[in-house]
Design a protein around this motif. Structure first.
Motif, PDB file in Angstrom:
ATOM      1  N   LEU A   1       4.109   6.082   8.230  1.00 19.85           N
ATOM      2  CA  LEU A   1       5.512   5.706   8.372  1.00 19.85           C
ATOM      3  C   LEU A   1       6.108   5.716   6.977  1.00 19.85           C
ATOM      4  CD1 LEU A   1       7.986   4.535   9.870  1.00 19.85           C
ATOM      5  CD2 LEU A   1       6.975   2.260   9.531  1.00 19.85           C
ATOM      6  N   GLY A   2       7.140   6.526   6.796  1.00 22.23           N
ATOM      7  CA  GLY A   2       7.690   6.665   5.452  1.00 22.23           C
ATOM      8  C   GLY A   2       9.191   6.481   5.411  1.00 22.23           C
ATOM      9  N   GLU A   3       9.712   6.598   4.215  1.00 22.70           N
ATOM     10  CA  GLU A   3      11.145   6.443   3.978  1.00 22.70           C
ATOM     11  C   GLU A   3      11.605   7.596   3.113  1.00 22.70           C
ATOM     12  OE1 GLU A   3      14.648   4.337   4.796  1.00 22.70           O
ATOM     13  OE2 GLU A   3      12.598   3.775   5.383  1.00 22.70           O
ATOM     14  N   GLY A   4      12.739   8.176   3.506  1.00 20.57           N
ATOM     15  CA  GLY A   4      13.315   9.263   2.731  1.00 20.57           C
ATOM     16  C   GLY A   4      14.774   9.013   2.447  1.00 20.57           C
ATOM     17  N   PRO A   5      15.455   9.956   1.840  1.00 18.05           N
ATOM     18  CA  PRO A   5      16.874   9.765   1.504  1.00 18.05           C
ATOM     19  C   PRO A   5      17.745   9.489   2.726  1.00 18.05           C
ATOM     20  CG  PRO A   5      15.965  11.678   0.361  1.00 18.05           C
ATOM     21  CD  PRO A   5      14.934  11.236   1.344  1.00 18.05           C
ATOM     22  N   GLU A   6      17.330   9.981   3.898  1.00 17.19           N
ATOM     23  CA  GLU A   6      18.142   9.815   5.101  1.00 17.19           C
ATOM     24  C   GLU A   6      17.580   8.776   6.055  1.00 17.19           C
ATOM     25  OE1 GLU A   6      18.508  13.681   6.767  1.00 17.19           O
ATOM     26  OE2 GLU A   6      19.496  14.529   5.004  1.00 17.19           O
ATOM     27  N   GLY A   7      16.609   7.987   5.604  1.00 16.98           N
ATOM     28  CA  GLY A   7      16.086   6.936   6.460  1.00 16.98           C
ATOM     29  C   GLY A   7      14.617   7.121   6.791  1.00 16.98           C
ATOM     30  N   PRO A   8      14.112   6.423   7.855  1.00 14.43           N
ATOM     31  CA  PRO A   8      12.693   6.461   8.213  1.00 14.43           C
ATOM     32  C   PRO A   8      12.246   7.863   8.649  1.00 14.43           C
ATOM     33  CG  PRO A   8      13.798   4.602   9.256  1.00 14.43           C
ATOM     34  CD  PRO A   8      14.872   5.466   8.680  1.00 14.43           C
TER      35      PRO A   8
ATOM     36  N   MET B   1       0.835  -1.199   0.000  1.00 16.25           N
ATOM     37  CA  MET B   1       0.000   0.000   0.000  1.00 16.25           C
ATOM     38  C   MET B   1       0.873   1.253   0.000  1.00 16.25           C
ATOM     39  SD  MET B   1      -3.075   0.736   2.695  1.00 16.25           S
ATOM     40  CE  MET B   1      -3.889   2.307   2.792  1.00 16.25           C
ATOM     41  N   ALA B   2       2.112   1.099  -0.419  1.00 15.74           N
ATOM     42  CA  ALA B   2       3.048   2.212  -0.443  1.00 15.74           C
ATOM     43  C   ALA B   2       2.629   3.235  -1.499  1.00 15.74           C
ATOM     44  CB  ALA B   2       4.458   1.715  -0.712  1.00 15.74           C
ATOM     45  N   ARG B   3       2.939   4.505  -1.251  1.00 15.83           N
ATOM     46  CA  ARG B   3       2.654   5.556  -2.217  1.00 15.83           C
ATOM     47  C   ARG B   3       3.771   6.587  -2.164  1.00 15.83           C
ATOM     48  NH1 ARG B   3      -2.405   9.187  -0.502  1.00 15.83           N
ATOM     49  NH2 ARG B   3      -1.421  10.501  -2.073  1.00 15.83           N
ATOM     50  N   LYS B   4       4.042   7.181  -3.305  1.00 14.81           N
ATOM     51  CA  LYS B   4       5.095   8.180  -3.408  1.00 14.81           C
ATOM     52  C   LYS B   4       4.567   9.528  -2.912  1.00 14.81           C
ATOM     53  CE  LYS B   4       8.630   7.931  -5.053  1.00 14.81           C
ATOM     54  NZ  LYS B   4       9.964   7.677  -4.439  1.00 14.81           N
ATOM     55  N   ILE B   5       5.385  10.238  -2.148  1.00 13.82           N
ATOM     56  CA  ILE B   5       5.074  11.591  -1.692  1.00 13.82           C
ATOM     57  C   ILE B   5       6.170  12.492  -2.253  1.00 13.82           C
ATOM     58  CG2 ILE B   5       4.708  13.103   0.282  1.00 13.82           C
ATOM     59  CD1 ILE B   5       2.613  10.927   0.076  1.00 13.82           C
ATOM     60  N   GLY B   6       5.827  13.219  -3.293  1.00 15.91           N
ATOM     61  CA  GLY B   6       6.835  14.008  -3.972  1.00 15.91           C
ATOM     62  C   GLY B   6       7.825  13.081  -4.668  1.00 15.91           C
ATOM     63  N   SER B   7       9.027  13.567  -4.883  1.00 12.22           N
ATOM     64  CA  SER B   7      10.040  12.769  -5.579  1.00 12.22           C
ATOM     65  C   SER B   7      11.019  12.090  -4.641  1.00 12.22           C
ATOM     66  CB  SER B   7      10.818  13.671  -6.553  1.00 12.22           C
ATOM     67  OG  SER B   7      11.468  14.717  -5.839  1.00 12.22           O
ATOM     68  N   ARG B   8      10.980  12.439  -3.343  1.00  8.83           N
ATOM     69  CA  ARG B   8      12.015  11.961  -2.437  1.00  8.83           C
ATOM     70  C   ARG B   8      11.501  11.001  -1.369  1.00  8.83           C
ATOM     71  NH1 ARG B   8      14.735  16.534   0.452  1.00  8.83           N
ATOM     72  NH2 ARG B   8      16.519  15.098   0.566  1.00  8.83           N
ATOM     73  N   TYR B   9      10.171  10.882  -1.181  1.00  6.26           N
ATOM     74  CA  TYR B   9       9.660  10.126  -0.040  1.00  6.26           C
ATOM     75  C   TYR B   9       8.648   9.070  -0.473  1.00  6.26           C
ATOM     76  CZ  TYR B   9      11.665  14.235   2.189  1.00  6.26           C
ATOM     77  OH  TYR B   9      12.521  15.240   2.560  1.00  6.26           O
ATOM     78  N   THR B  10       8.609   8.005   0.310  1.00  3.98           N
ATOM     79  CA  THR B  10       7.633   6.943   0.098  1.00  3.98           C
ATOM     80  C   THR B  10       6.895   6.691   1.403  1.00  3.98           C
ATOM     81  OG1 THR B  10       9.055   5.878  -1.537  1.00  3.98           O
ATOM     82  CG2 THR B  10       7.286   4.545  -0.588  1.00  3.98           C
ATOM     83  N   ALA B  11       5.562   6.745   1.360  1.00  4.73           N
ATOM     84  CA  ALA B  11       4.729   6.443   2.534  1.00  4.73           C
ATOM     85  C   ALA B  11       4.375   4.964   2.495  1.00  4.73           C
ATOM     86  CB  ALA B  11       3.474   7.295   2.528  1.00  4.73           C
ATOM     87  N   ASN B  12       4.732   4.238   3.559  1.00  5.31           N
ATOM     88  CA  ASN B  12       4.580   2.781   3.549  1.00  5.31           C
ATOM     89  C   ASN B  12       3.434   2.256   4.396  1.00  5.31           C
ATOM     90  OD1 ASN B  12       6.939   2.343   1.899  1.00  5.31           O
ATOM     91  ND2 ASN B  12       8.173   2.819   3.701  1.00  5.31           N
ATOM     92  N   GLN B  13       3.162   2.895   5.534  1.00  7.89           N
ATOM     93  CA  GLN B  13       2.195   2.331   6.483  1.00  7.89           C
ATOM     94  C   GLN B  13       1.523   3.447   7.256  1.00  7.89           C
ATOM     95  OE1 GLN B  13       4.061  -0.259   9.332  1.00  7.89           O
ATOM     96  NE2 GLN B  13       2.327  -0.216  10.744  1.00  7.89           N
ATOM     97  N   ILE B  14       0.198   3.345   7.420  1.00  5.66           N
ATOM     98  CA  ILE B  14      -0.542   4.346   8.182  1.00  5.66           C
ATOM     99  C   ILE B  14      -0.295   4.138   9.669  1.00  5.66           C
ATOM    100  CG2 ILE B  14      -2.838   5.180   8.816  1.00  5.66           C
ATOM    101  CD1 ILE B  14      -3.771   4.595   6.003  1.00  5.66           C
ATOM    102  N   LEU B  15       0.096   5.215  10.348  1.00  2.00           N
ATOM    103  CA  LEU B  15       0.303   5.167  11.797  1.00  2.00           C
ATOM    104  C   LEU B  15      -0.898   5.694  12.560  1.00  2.00           C
ATOM    105  CD1 LEU B  15       3.990   6.477  11.995  1.00  2.00           C
ATOM    106  CD2 LEU B  15       3.181   4.108  11.939  1.00  2.00           C
ATOM    107  N   GLY B  16      -1.609   6.652  11.992  1.00  2.00           N
ATOM    108  CA  GLY B  16      -2.761   7.221  12.686  1.00  2.00           C
ATOM    109  C   GLY B  16      -3.500   8.201  11.807  1.00  2.00           C
ATOM    110  N   ARG B  17      -4.728   8.512  12.219  1.00  2.00           N
ATOM    111  CA  ARG B  17      -5.554   9.457  11.482  1.00  2.00           C
ATOM    112  C   ARG B  17      -6.027  10.557  12.413  1.00  2.00           C
ATOM    113  NH1 ARG B  17      -7.097   6.863   6.671  1.00  2.00           N
ATOM    114  NH2 ARG B  17      -6.914   4.582   6.740  1.00  2.00           N
TER     115      ARG B  17
END
Length: 413
Positions: free
Chosen positions: A25-32, A1-17
């Motif tokens: 919970l996402g991943e960027g160039p420098e880590g989580p 269920m991952a989705r791209k956020i801009g060109s540098r980040y990936t959103a992997n898991q919903i933590l809360g609403r």
């Protein structure tokens, strides 16, 4: 269920609403990282997007150990997101839901951390505007502090200001969470740094008591209490700590401490509260409608009582839940006559632990038993008094001679 956020980040898991969007919970160039993705209707608001870009410099420059840093702001098509540091832990609301209240030493240490974070923000010209337990994260990987407390970090900087655009709220609306709103916001004045101090003092009261000083019932009633009522004292805490809370809950913003002063004073008070157990008080009644709750509610075990309000988890391991304390609740500004129409004086007074709530079925039963007991006592007292009068009369009659009516000696012939 991952989705791209801009060109540098990936959103992997919903933590809360939350009411403003979803935390991933996402991943960027420098880590989580944690990514707060704002709602689509907000992302489509061009005025809000403009404000979002304007706030970028201030938010990216806010660095402090007790602040969840904003790493990036992303505007990409329909995506509007804040990229933040990922805190491995839980939020303060989840902790309160579990423990109901904290030991004073831990409560003071946590609030002192948040005050230090606010001091840095205020020095940078940033007002949070929505300080509450949901927006305080506890770093479970950090070193333990006084009372076994984990380091506390304040999150969601800038979100309230972004959402609170003039076109969205107009002059007749206020944005915020009712339990923590400073009186000047309720009266329609612009929010300054002092509103954060008022909200943080409310959080401290809640950590100690298990409930907020002016909360409970309809939001309109809560708003009125902020303006018209004084805070009820909490038994069992040092006078110095209580006076500090009262000062920071002052109706006049100028009477409150600055964030740096509050943090320093709280740390000075830590030795006074070291080793103290959590307070033993019960929440006062909120509204007359709640006073009619069935007696079975009073008898319910603590663990089975209805949870007061849900949390908005921002970190792994917490369960997402809706919350009526979510950020950015929009409310009508009460008219002056509505604010003046409320009860003046002291706010809802905490009850001793185990005491029935006034007006509840249990309270009425106790009052009825007390009236019956008083009635029986009055009858018994009257009976005793009657017997005493009868005995005194009988003794007088026994000591008198026939024909005497006034106990005087008979005349000598």
């Amino acid at each position: 269920m991952a989705r791209k956020i801009g060109s540098r980040y990936t959103a992997n898991q919903i933590l809360g609403r939350g009411s403003a969007g979803t935390v991933w919970l996402g991943e960027g160039p420098e880590g989580p990282v944690a990514i707060k993705l704002l709602r689509e209707d907000l992302a489509s608001d061009q005025e809000l997007v403009g404000r979002f870009v304007q706030e970028r410099t201030a938010l990216l420059g806010l660095e402090h150990p007790n602040v969840v840093s904003v790493r990036d702001l992303v505007v990409d098509g329909n995506d509007l997101a804040l990229v933040m540091d990922l805190v491995r832990g839980t939020d303060l609301r989840t902790r309160l839901d579990r423990d109901r209240r904290l030991a004073p030493e831990a409560a003071v240490a946590i609030v002192a951390d948040v005050a230090d974070g606010l001091a840095a923000a205020h020095a940078a010209g940033v007002v949070h505007r929505d300080v509450k337990p949901e927006n305080v994260l506890l770093d479970m990987q950090g070193p333990l502090g006084p009372g076994g407390s984990h380091p506390a970090l304040l999150t969601d900087f800038g979100v309230a200001k972004l959402i609170d655009s003039p076109r969205r709220t107009r002059a007749t609306k206020i944005i915020g969470t009712p339990d923590y709103l400073a009186p000047e916001i309720v009266e329609g004045l612009p929010p300054r740094a002092a509103v954060d101090i008022y909200a943080l003092a409310t959080v401290l009261y809640e950590l100690l008591a298990g409930f907020t000083p002016f909360g409970g019932g309809h939001p309109g009633a809560v708003l009125r209490r902020h303006v018209t009522e004084t805070v009820a004292p909490l038994p069992g805490i040092p006078d110095e700590l209580w006076l500090l809370i009262v000062q920071c809950l002052a109706k006049a913003p100028a009477s409150r401490l600055r964030a740096s002063e509050l943090g320093a004073r709280l740390r000075e008070l830590l030795p006074l509260v070291a080793g103290m157990p959590p307070l033993d008080v019960d929440e006062p009644e909120a509204e007359s409608a709640q006073d009619e709750a069935p007696a079975t509610e009073e008898a319910a075990p603590v663990g089975e009582r209805v949870r007061r309000r849900g949390a908005v988890p921002l970190v792994p391991g917490a369960k997402p839940a809706d919350s009526n304390r979510d950020t950015h609740t929009s409310m009508r500004v009460p008219a002056p006559d509505e604010l003046a129409g409320g009860a003046r004086g002291t706010a809802r007074v905490p009850r001793p632990a185990g005491a029935p709530r006034p007006g509840s079925a249990r309270h009425r039963a106790v009052a009825r038993r007390r009236r019956v007991a008083l009635g029986v006592a009055a009858v018994a007292l009257a009976a005793v008094a009657g017997v005493g009068t009868w005995l005194a009369t009988a003794e007088d009659d026994a000591g008198a001679t026939p024909g005497d009516t006034n106990n005087s000696a008979p005349a000598t012939p």
